[in-house]
Motif scaffolding. Sequence first.
Motif, PDB file in Angstrom:
ATOM      1  N   LEU A   1       5.915  11.744   4.982  1.00 30.79           N
ATOM      2  CA  LEU A   1       6.316  10.343   5.101  1.00 30.79           C
ATOM      3  C   LEU A   1       5.108   9.491   4.748  1.00 30.79           C
ATOM      4  O   LEU A   1       4.009   9.752   5.224  1.00 30.79           O
ATOM      5  CB  LEU A   1       6.778  10.023   6.526  1.00 30.79           C
ATOM      6  CG  LEU A   1       7.129   8.540   6.738  1.00 30.79           C
ATOM      7  CD1 LEU A   1       8.456   8.372   7.432  1.00 30.79           C
ATOM      8  CD2 LEU A   1       6.023   7.810   7.489  1.00 30.79           C
ATOM      9  N   ASP A   2       5.322   8.502   3.890  1.00 35.21           N
ATOM     10  CA  ASP A   2       4.205   7.626   3.519  1.00 35.21           C
ATOM     11  C   ASP A   2       4.773   6.371   2.886  1.00 35.21           C
ATOM     12  O   ASP A   2       5.712   6.442   2.088  1.00 35.21           O
ATOM     13  CB  ASP A   2       3.269   8.343   2.520  1.00 35.21           C
ATOM     14  CG  ASP A   2       1.875   7.739   2.509  1.00 35.21           C
ATOM     15  OD1 ASP A   2       1.758   6.549   2.143  1.00 35.21           O
ATOM     16  OD2 ASP A   2       0.930   8.452   2.878  1.00 35.21           O
ATOM     17  N   THR A   3       4.185   5.236   3.220  1.00 41.01           N
ATOM     18  CA  THR A   3       4.662   3.987   2.626  1.00 41.01           C
ATOM     19  C   THR A   3       4.026   3.722   1.266  1.00 41.01           C
ATOM     20  O   THR A   3       4.433   2.810   0.543  1.00 41.01           O
ATOM     21  CB  THR A   3       4.440   2.795   3.582  1.00 41.01           C
ATOM     22  OG1 THR A   3       5.212   1.691   3.130  1.00 41.01           O
ATOM     23  CG2 THR A   3       2.976   2.399   3.667  1.00 41.01           C
TER      24      THR A   3
ATOM     25  N   PRO B   1     -11.684  -2.491  16.412  1.00 38.55           N
ATOM     26  CA  PRO B   1     -10.228  -2.399  16.603  1.00 38.55           C
ATOM     27  C   PRO B   1      -9.688  -1.026  16.210  1.00 38.55           C
ATOM     28  O   PRO B   1      -8.835  -0.462  16.907  1.00 38.55           O
ATOM     29  CB  PRO B   1      -9.683  -3.496  15.675  1.00 38.55           C
ATOM     30  CG  PRO B   1     -10.783  -4.497  15.598  1.00 38.55           C
ATOM     31  CD  PRO B   1     -12.065  -3.705  15.640  1.00 38.55           C
ATOM     32  N   TYR B   2     -10.190  -0.469  15.096  1.00 35.23           N
ATOM     33  CA  TYR B   2      -9.733   0.864  14.655  1.00 35.23           C
ATOM     34  C   TYR B   2      -9.975   1.903  15.746  1.00 35.23           C
ATOM     35  O   TYR B   2      -9.068   2.669  16.110  1.00 35.23           O
ATOM     36  CB  TYR B   2     -10.485   1.235  13.363  1.00 35.23           C
ATOM     37  CG  TYR B   2     -10.360   2.683  12.940  1.00 35.23           C
ATOM     38  CD1 TYR B   2      -9.195   3.149  12.342  1.00 35.23           C
ATOM     39  CD2 TYR B   2     -11.417   3.587  13.132  1.00 35.23           C
ATOM     40  CE1 TYR B   2      -9.072   4.473  11.943  1.00 35.23           C
ATOM     41  CE2 TYR B   2     -11.304   4.908  12.731  1.00 35.23           C
ATOM     42  CZ  TYR B   2     -10.137   5.350  12.143  1.00 35.23           C
ATOM     43  OH  TYR B   2     -10.019   6.661  11.758  1.00 35.23           O
ATOM     44  N   ALA B   3     -11.184   1.936  16.263  1.00 33.89           N
ATOM     45  CA  ALA B   3     -11.525   2.949  17.263  1.00 33.89           C
ATOM     46  C   ALA B   3     -10.808   2.678  18.590  1.00 33.89           C
ATOM     47  O   ALA B   3     -10.372   3.611  19.280  1.00 33.89           O
ATOM     48  CB  ALA B   3     -13.046   2.990  17.464  1.00 33.89           C
TER      49      ALA B   3
ATOM     50  N   MET C   1      -8.712  10.612  -3.409  1.00 29.12           N
ATOM     51  CA  MET C   1     -10.102  10.465  -2.996  1.00 29.12           C
ATOM     52  C   MET C   1     -10.362   9.145  -2.281  1.00 29.12           C
ATOM     53  O   MET C   1      -9.761   8.129  -2.619  1.00 29.12           O
ATOM     54  CB  MET C   1     -10.958  10.547  -4.262  1.00 29.12           C
ATOM     55  CG  MET C   1     -12.400  10.771  -4.026  1.00 29.12           C
ATOM     56  SD  MET C   1     -12.632  12.322  -3.147  1.00 29.12           S
ATOM     57  CE  MET C   1     -14.369  12.215  -2.859  1.00 29.12           C
ATOM     58  N   ARG C   2     -11.243   9.198  -1.306  1.00 24.67           N
ATOM     59  CA  ARG C   2     -11.772   7.973  -0.709  1.00 24.67           C
ATOM     60  C   ARG C   2     -13.269   7.929  -0.948  1.00 24.67           C
ATOM     61  O   ARG C   2     -13.982   8.881  -0.622  1.00 24.67           O
ATOM     62  CB  ARG C   2     -11.504   7.951   0.800  1.00 24.67           C
ATOM     63  CG  ARG C   2     -10.071   7.672   1.146  1.00 24.67           C
ATOM     64  CD  ARG C   2      -9.857   7.667   2.649  1.00 24.67           C
ATOM     65  NE  ARG C   2     -10.735   6.728   3.325  1.00 24.67           N
ATOM     66  CZ  ARG C   2     -10.790   6.595   4.649  1.00 24.67           C
ATOM     67  NH1 ARG C   2     -10.021   7.329   5.417  1.00 24.67           N
ATOM     68  NH2 ARG C   2     -11.607   5.728   5.195  1.00 24.67           N
ATOM     69  N   PHE C   3     -13.739   6.797  -1.489  1.00 26.51           N
ATOM     70  CA  PHE C   3     -15.178   6.618  -1.688  1.00 26.51           C
ATOM     71  C   PHE C   3     -15.770   5.682  -0.639  1.00 26.51           C
ATOM     72  O   PHE C   3     -16.892   5.233  -0.786  1.00 26.51           O
ATOM     73  CB  PHE C   3     -15.456   6.098  -3.099  1.00 26.51           C
ATOM     74  CG  PHE C   3     -15.297   7.156  -4.159  1.00 26.51           C
ATOM     75  CD1 PHE C   3     -15.998   8.355  -4.086  1.00 26.51           C
ATOM     76  CD2 PHE C   3     -14.446   6.955  -5.235  1.00 26.51           C
ATOM     77  CE1 PHE C   3     -15.853   9.339  -5.057  1.00 26.51           C
ATOM     78  CE2 PHE C   3     -14.298   7.931  -6.223  1.00 26.51           C
ATOM     79  CZ  PHE C   3     -15.008   9.129  -6.121  1.00 26.51           C
TER      80      PHE C   3
HETATM   81  N1  LIG Z   1     -11.062  10.298   6.704  1.00 28.51           N
HETATM   82  C1  LIG Z   1     -11.755  10.322   7.827  1.00 28.51           C
HETATM   83  O1  LIG Z   1     -12.997  10.347   7.822  1.00 28.51           O
HETATM   84  C2  LIG Z   1     -11.059  10.369   9.156  1.00 28.51           C
HETATM   85  C3  LIG Z   1     -11.795  10.673  10.292  1.00 28.51           C
HETATM   86  C4  LIG Z   1     -11.167  10.672  11.522  1.00 28.51           C
HETATM   87  C5  LIG Z   1      -9.820  10.384  11.605  1.00 28.51           C
HETATM   88  N2  LIG Z   1      -9.123  10.085  10.475  1.00 28.51           N
HETATM   89  C6  LIG Z   1      -7.697   9.766  10.611  1.00 28.51           C
HETATM   90  O2  LIG Z   1      -6.932  10.647   9.825  1.00 28.51           O
HETATM   91  C7  LIG Z   1      -5.759   9.972   9.333  1.00 28.51           C
HETATM   92  C8  LIG Z   1      -5.703  10.122   7.817  1.00 28.51           C
HETATM   93  O3  LIG Z   1      -6.911   9.585   7.264  1.00 28.51           O
HETATM   94  P1  LIG Z   1      -7.112   9.468   5.700  1.00 28.51           P
HETATM   95  O4  LIG Z   1      -8.573   9.449   5.468  1.00 28.51           O
HETATM   96  O5  LIG Z   1      -6.267  10.447   4.999  1.00 28.51           O
HETATM   97  O6  LIG Z   1      -6.535   7.988   5.459  1.00 28.51           O
HETATM   98  P2  LIG Z   1      -5.858   7.369   4.130  1.00 28.51           P
HETATM   99  O7  LIG Z   1      -5.996   5.897   4.240  1.00 28.51           O
HETATM  100  O8  LIG Z   1      -6.377   8.040   2.928  1.00 28.51           O
HETATM  101  O9  LIG Z   1      -4.337   7.791   4.283  1.00 28.51           O
HETATM  102  C9  LIG Z   1      -3.463   7.195   5.183  1.00 28.51           C
HETATM  103  C10 LIG Z   1      -2.062   7.254   4.566  1.00 28.51           C
HETATM  104  O10 LIG Z   1      -1.168   6.666   5.493  1.00 28.51           O
HETATM  105  C11 LIG Z   1      -0.303   5.791   4.799  1.00 28.51           C
HETATM  106  N3  LIG Z   1       0.083   4.712   5.724  1.00 28.51           N
HETATM  107  C12 LIG Z   1      -0.720   3.795   6.293  1.00 28.51           C
HETATM  108  N4  LIG Z   1      -0.009   2.969   7.060  1.00 28.51           N
HETATM  109  C13 LIG Z   1       1.287   3.384   6.982  1.00 28.51           C
HETATM  110  C14 LIG Z   1       2.509   2.922   7.566  1.00 28.51           C
HETATM  111  N5  LIG Z   1       2.559   1.830   8.366  1.00 28.51           N
HETATM  112  N6  LIG Z   1       3.640   3.603   7.292  1.00 28.51           N
HETATM  113  C15 LIG Z   1       3.619   4.713   6.491  1.00 28.51           C
HETATM  114  N7  LIG Z   1       2.496   5.160   5.881  1.00 28.51           N
HETATM  115  C16 LIG Z   1       1.339   4.505   6.137  1.00 28.51           C
HETATM  116  C17 LIG Z   1      -1.076   5.265   3.615  1.00 28.51           C
HETATM  117  O11 LIG Z   1      -0.233   4.861   2.543  1.00 28.51           O
HETATM  118  C18 LIG Z   1      -1.962   6.461   3.262  1.00 28.51           C
HETATM  119  O12 LIG Z   1      -1.373   7.260   2.249  1.00 28.51           O
HETATM  120  C19 LIG Z   1      -5.864   8.523   9.816  1.00 28.51           C
HETATM  121  O13 LIG Z   1      -5.161   8.385  11.017  1.00 28.51           O
HETATM  122  C20 LIG Z   1      -7.350   8.373  10.070  1.00 28.51           C
HETATM  123  O14 LIG Z   1      -7.629   7.366  11.020  1.00 28.51           O
HETATM  124  C21 LIG Z   1      -9.699  10.074   9.247  1.00 28.51           C
END
Ligand SMILES: NC(=O)c1ccc[n+]([C@@H]2O[C@H](COP(=O)([O-])OP(=O)(O)OC[C@H]3O[C@@H](n4cnc5c(N)ncnc54)[C@H](O)[C@@H]3O)[C@@H](O)[C@H]2O)c1
Length: 341
Positions: free
Chosen positions: A30-32, A139-141, A176-178
């Motif tokens: 599921l993803d928006t 807020p995130y944390a 990828m995330r940069f």
């Molecule tokens: N990457 C990190 O370093 C890290 C570390 C700790 C925790 N996390 C957690 O892991 C999870 C995934 O992280 P990520 O790095 O893949 O993030 P990301 O931003 O790459 O992916 C998040 C995905 O969720 C989707 N999304 C966001 N809001 C949405 C909504 N309201 N409805 C449906 N889809 C929605 C986005 O389209 C995106 O594809 C997150 O909860 C993040 O907080 C990530």
Amino acid sequence: MKVLVTGTEGYLGCLVAPELMRAGHEVVGLDTGYYKYGWLYRGSDRNPYTLDRDLRRMTVNDLSGVDAVVHMAELSNDPLGALAPEVTYKVNHGGSVRLATLARRAGVSRFIYMSSCSVYGVAEGADVAEASPVNPQTPYARCKALVERDVAPMADDDFSPTFLRNATAYGASPRMRFDIVLNNLCGLAWTTGEIAMTSDGTPWRPLVHGLDIAKAIRCVLAAPRDIVHNQVFNVGDSAQNYQIKEIANTVASVFTDCQLSFGDSGGDNRSYRVDFEKISSCLPGFSCDWDAVAGAQQLHDVFSRIRLTSETFTGRGHTRLKQLQYLIETGQLDADLFWTY
Ligand SMILES: NC(=O)c1ccc[n+]([C@@H]2O[C@H](COP(=O)([O-])OP(=O)(O)OC[C@H]3O[C@@H](n4cnc5c(N)ncnc54)[C@H](O)[C@@H]3O)[C@@H](O)[C@H]2O)c1
């Protein structure tokens, strides 16, 4: 198991879903689709069928027949949380608690929540463990801590939540995330040949490879219920508590043409060392396969293979904040981050 993974089009989701499919699970995503524009390379030949749906509009029917939920769809870092804090609370806190409530009502037995070591915030002294007090700074944390607080009491004989407090991720992913530290420094080193840090690089930051996060999720799903029932696990490796300057030096040792310099400001005040003993001793089959050197080497190989350009590195495709700002400014997302058309 039939597993619903939210956030399958994200940086971690597109690593996790194929890993669970390889382990034999039936996966639905599921993803928006906020970040569809960002696709760095073709990753896996296994991608799940993905519902194009906002988390906040899910219904109990979407969870019918699902055995486990892996919940990753949130606004995924501190800068995004700061963009519109009230929306962050609606999506990350409200949306996640609502999803857990629906999952429990639908008879889903396992609920794995992607929390974060950022709940520890600033912590002086000994390494923080799962029982240490949380001290979220953003807020995130704070949302991560609130979801843990509100979902834990839902645990009962039929519903087992597990809270994974992931370290900061690194490593290659098709989505990828940069905007995360090791990936960002590697991209800078590759595209500019220079890492000029304004800070002195002293803060501590635990890191974990995205594939090791995927492995942790696989191990939680495979574990006997009593081991993971309503448990918090820090996800990472005690050997991977790095100071930022150590991460930068690691990158410079792999990207050998890169010039590295440090400033003298304290910079970002988030600093914590984390104790990862619990996950390695309690979760059967889990240990990290990666470290920062191997991750930097992997990114060097990917950048070289795809000929990463500075336009791709700095563009909106792989920096979450830029992409969301673009979608809002162009009217594609409304103020609550719902699609307008
Ligand atoms: N990457 C990190 O370093 C890290 C570390 C700790 C925790 N996390 C957690 O892991 C999870 C995934 O992280 P990520 O790095 O893949 O993030 P990301 O931003 O790459 O992916 C998040 C995905 O969720 C989707 N999304 C966001 N809001 C949405 C909504 N309201 N409805 C449906 N889809 C929605 C986005 O389209 C995106 O594809 C997150 O909860 C993040 O907080 C990530």
